[in-house]
Design a protein around this motif. Sequence first.
Motif, PDB file in Angstrom:
ATOM      1  N   THR A  74       0.835  -1.205   0.000  1.00  0.00           N
ATOM      2  CA  THR A  74       0.000   0.000   0.000  1.00  0.00           C
ATOM      3  C   THR A  74       0.863   1.245   0.000  1.00  0.00           C
ATOM      4  OG1 THR A  74      -1.884   1.003   1.143  1.00  0.00           O
ATOM      5  CG2 THR A  74      -0.206  -0.037   2.536  1.00  0.00           C
ATOM      6  N   ALA A  75       0.287   2.359   0.471  1.00  0.00           N
ATOM      7  CA  ALA A  75       0.978   3.639   0.615  1.00  0.00           C
ATOM      8  C   ALA A  75       0.743   4.156   2.021  1.00  0.00           C
ATOM      9  CB  ALA A  75       0.452   4.647  -0.407  1.00  0.00           C
ATOM     10  N   PRO A  76       1.625   5.007   2.536  1.00  0.00           N
ATOM     11  CA  PRO A  76       1.393   5.576   3.868  1.00  0.00           C
ATOM     12  C   PRO A  76       0.027   6.245   3.948  1.00  0.00           C
ATOM     13  CG  PRO A  76       3.605   6.104   3.109  1.00  0.00           C
ATOM     14  CD  PRO A  76       2.895   5.468   1.948  1.00  0.00           C
ATOM     15  N   GLY A  77      -0.718   5.890   4.975  1.00  0.00           N
ATOM     16  CA  GLY A  77      -2.042   6.467   5.169  1.00  0.00           C
ATOM     17  C   GLY A  77      -3.151   5.753   4.427  1.00  0.00           C
ATOM     18  N   GLY A  78      -2.813   4.808   3.558  1.00  0.00           N
ATOM     19  CA  GLY A  78      -3.829   4.176   2.729  1.00  0.00           C
ATOM     20  C   GLY A  78      -4.478   2.966   3.370  1.00  0.00           C
ATOM     21  N   ARG A  79      -5.806   2.879   3.221  1.00  0.00           N
ATOM     22  CA  ARG A  79      -6.578   1.700   3.620  1.00  0.00           C
ATOM     23  C   ARG A  79      -6.317   1.250   5.048  1.00  0.00           C
ATOM     24  NH1 ARG A  79     -10.691   1.325  -0.069  1.00  0.00           N
ATOM     25  NH2 ARG A  79      -9.879   1.699  -2.144  1.00  0.00           N
ATOM     26  N   GLY A  80      -6.265   2.177   5.973  1.00  0.00           N
ATOM     27  CA  GLY A  80      -6.038   1.811   7.359  1.00  0.00           C
ATOM     28  C   GLY A  80      -7.134   0.953   7.936  1.00  0.00           C
ATOM     29  N   LEU A  81      -8.353   1.062   7.395  1.00  0.00           N
ATOM     30  CA  LEU A  81      -9.470   0.263   7.882  1.00  0.00           C
ATOM     31  C   LEU A  81      -9.203  -1.226   7.712  1.00  0.00           C
ATOM     32  CD1 LEU A  81     -12.419   0.127   8.898  1.00  0.00           C
ATOM     33  CD2 LEU A  81     -13.140   0.251   6.505  1.00  0.00           C
ATOM     34  N   ILE A  82      -8.572  -1.596   6.597  1.00  0.00           N
ATOM     35  CA  ILE A  82      -8.294  -3.007   6.329  1.00  0.00           C
ATOM     36  C   ILE A  82      -7.393  -3.589   7.407  1.00  0.00           C
ATOM     37  CG2 ILE A  82      -7.145  -4.610   4.751  1.00  0.00           C
ATOM     38  CD1 ILE A  82      -8.032  -2.763   2.463  1.00  0.00           C
ATOM     39  N   ALA A  83      -6.242  -2.955   7.623  1.00  0.00           N
ATOM     40  CA  ALA A  83      -5.290  -3.476   8.601  1.00  0.00           C
ATOM     41  C   ALA A  83      -5.883  -3.488  10.002  1.00  0.00           C
ATOM     42  CB  ALA A  83      -4.013  -2.642   8.567  1.00  0.00           C
ATOM     43  N   ALA A  84      -6.608  -2.425  10.345  1.00  0.00           N
ATOM     44  CA  ALA A  84      -7.174  -2.337  11.704  1.00  0.00           C
ATOM     45  C   ALA A  84      -8.182  -3.455  11.956  1.00  0.00           C
ATOM     46  CB  ALA A  84      -7.821  -0.974  11.898  1.00  0.00           C
ATOM     47  N   GLN A  85      -9.062  -3.716  10.989  1.00  0.00           N
ATOM     48  CA  GLN A  85     -10.074  -4.748  11.187  1.00  0.00           C
ATOM     49  C   GLN A  85      -9.458  -6.142  11.181  1.00  0.00           C
ATOM     50  OE1 GLN A  85     -13.706  -4.459   9.035  1.00  0.00           O
ATOM     51  NE2 GLN A  85     -14.072  -2.342   9.596  1.00  0.00           N
ATOM     52  N   LEU A  86      -8.470  -6.362  10.339  1.00  0.00           N
ATOM     53  CA  LEU A  86      -7.804  -7.662  10.323  1.00  0.00           C
ATOM     54  C   LEU A  86      -7.045  -7.910  11.627  1.00  0.00           C
ATOM     55  CD1 LEU A  86      -6.500  -7.763   6.640  1.00  0.00           C
ATOM     56  CD2 LEU A  86      -8.272  -9.218   7.635  1.00  0.00           C
ATOM     57  N   GLN A  87      -6.431  -6.867  12.155  1.00  0.00           N
ATOM     58  CA  GLN A  87      -5.739  -7.012  13.438  1.00  0.00           C
ATOM     59  C   GLN A  87      -6.722  -7.325  14.558  1.00  0.00           C
ATOM     60  OE1 GLN A  87      -3.508  -3.274  13.377  1.00  0.00           O
ATOM     61  NE2 GLN A  87      -1.598  -4.430  13.358  1.00  0.00           N
ATOM     62  N   ARG A  88      -7.883  -6.676  14.535  1.00  0.00           N
ATOM     63  CA  ARG A  88      -8.901  -6.963  15.555  1.00  0.00           C
ATOM     64  C   ARG A  88      -9.382  -8.411  15.469  1.00  0.00           C
ATOM     65  NH1 ARG A  88     -10.591  -1.530  14.679  1.00  0.00           N
ATOM     66  NH2 ARG A  88     -12.160  -2.136  13.141  1.00  0.00           N
ATOM     67  N   ALA A  89      -9.342  -8.968  14.245  1.00  0.00           N
ATOM     68  CA  ALA A  89      -9.761 -10.366  14.061  1.00  0.00           C
ATOM     69  C   ALA A  89      -8.636 -11.347  14.382  1.00  0.00           C
ATOM     70  CB  ALA A  89     -10.235 -10.578  12.629  1.00  0.00           C
ATOM     71  N   GLY A  90      -7.474 -10.843  14.788  1.00  0.00           N
ATOM     72  CA  GLY A  90      -6.394 -11.720  15.216  1.00  0.00           C
ATOM     73  C   GLY A  90      -5.270 -11.910  14.224  1.00  0.00           C
ATOM     74  N   ALA A  91      -5.318 -11.231  13.084  1.00  0.00           N
ATOM     75  CA  ALA A  91      -4.261 -11.378  12.082  1.00  0.00           C
ATOM     76  C   ALA A  91      -3.021 -10.594  12.494  1.00  0.00           C
ATOM     77  CB  ALA A  91      -4.748 -10.887  10.726  1.00  0.00           C
ATOM     78  N   GLN A  92      -1.872 -11.043  11.974  1.00  0.00           N
ATOM     79  CA  GLN A  92      -0.614 -10.323  12.137  1.00  0.00           C
ATOM     80  C   GLN A  92      -0.328  -9.603  10.818  1.00  0.00           C
ATOM     81  OE1 GLN A  92       2.501 -12.974  13.505  1.00  0.00           O
ATOM     82  NE2 GLN A  92       1.041 -14.156  14.718  1.00  0.00           N
ATOM     83  N   ILE A  93      -0.291  -8.288  10.854  1.00  0.00           N
ATOM     84  CA  ILE A  93      -0.166  -7.495   9.643  1.00  0.00           C
ATOM     85  C   ILE A  93       1.291  -7.099   9.404  1.00  0.00           C
ATOM     86  CG2 ILE A  93      -0.863  -5.379   8.455  1.00  0.00           C
ATOM     87  CD1 ILE A  93      -3.094  -7.444   8.851  1.00  0.00           C
TER      88      ILE A  93
END
Length: 262
Positions: free
Chosen positions: A140-159
């Motif tokens: 990605t790019a800095p600042g881009g698609r933060g919602l994706i990483a945040a939700q995946l982390q909440r679901a237990g993924a390692q980003i």
Amino acid sequence: MTSMPDHTIPTGWTLISLRPQGQHAGLRRAAARYGGTTLAFSPWRLRRLQGAAVEQRLNQALACPRVVFTSPAAVAAAAAWVDLPAAQRGPWLTVGEGTARALQALGVADVQAPQRMDSEGLLGLPALDNVQGLQIGVVTAPGGRGLIAAQLQRAGAQILRSDVYERVPLRLPRRTLSRLAQSATPWLLAVSSGEALQRFWQQLSPAWQQRLRQQATVLAASERLAAQAQALSLQRVVRSEGPTVAQMTAAAHAALTAPAAN
């Protein structure tokens, strides 16, 4: 999408494009086929990041069992560093159709994209059903698609995030704003990025903000973007099925042929 003129559409209207610098051509051609003029208000230009640390981080991200590419620009920047088909280890996921096509054009075989082309659609893909403990690379790019990483982390993924390009902010072109003041109405504001809308809006004077509220119809590429536009009191919103040129053109057709537009 047909190249024949549609005589149900009023001639003389203006499309306001917020795409990155140099990426307006598709919308410009589509609008011209229907008698419209496009004015470009790029909030930024895209620049590929350089350095050994960028390449190292990208290789680490691509080695993950799942990899998410957030844009065609992310694909192009990654391809400048790595032979992508040779690097694939598992399913690669994209937010939208354009990003999927960019990967497939390079020979990447296993690409999955949601029908709903936004962050929420991506997170609904079966490949991301159970991500507890799963390593996921995000290109990605800095600042881009933060919602994706945040939700995946909440679901237990390692980003493992790999920033391969950046958005260089641009000032609002005052000359183009003066041209808009003289441009034919209706005005259609194409919105496929919440960050782009926010940067565009923040650079407008209160008088211009009010003028757009009165005269512009927003073509929103997702429900989230539609809600963001309405929060700015842009009440005339037409929902596009997604951010591609064809989808935005269909939304423009709907806006221009609606009874209120005639």
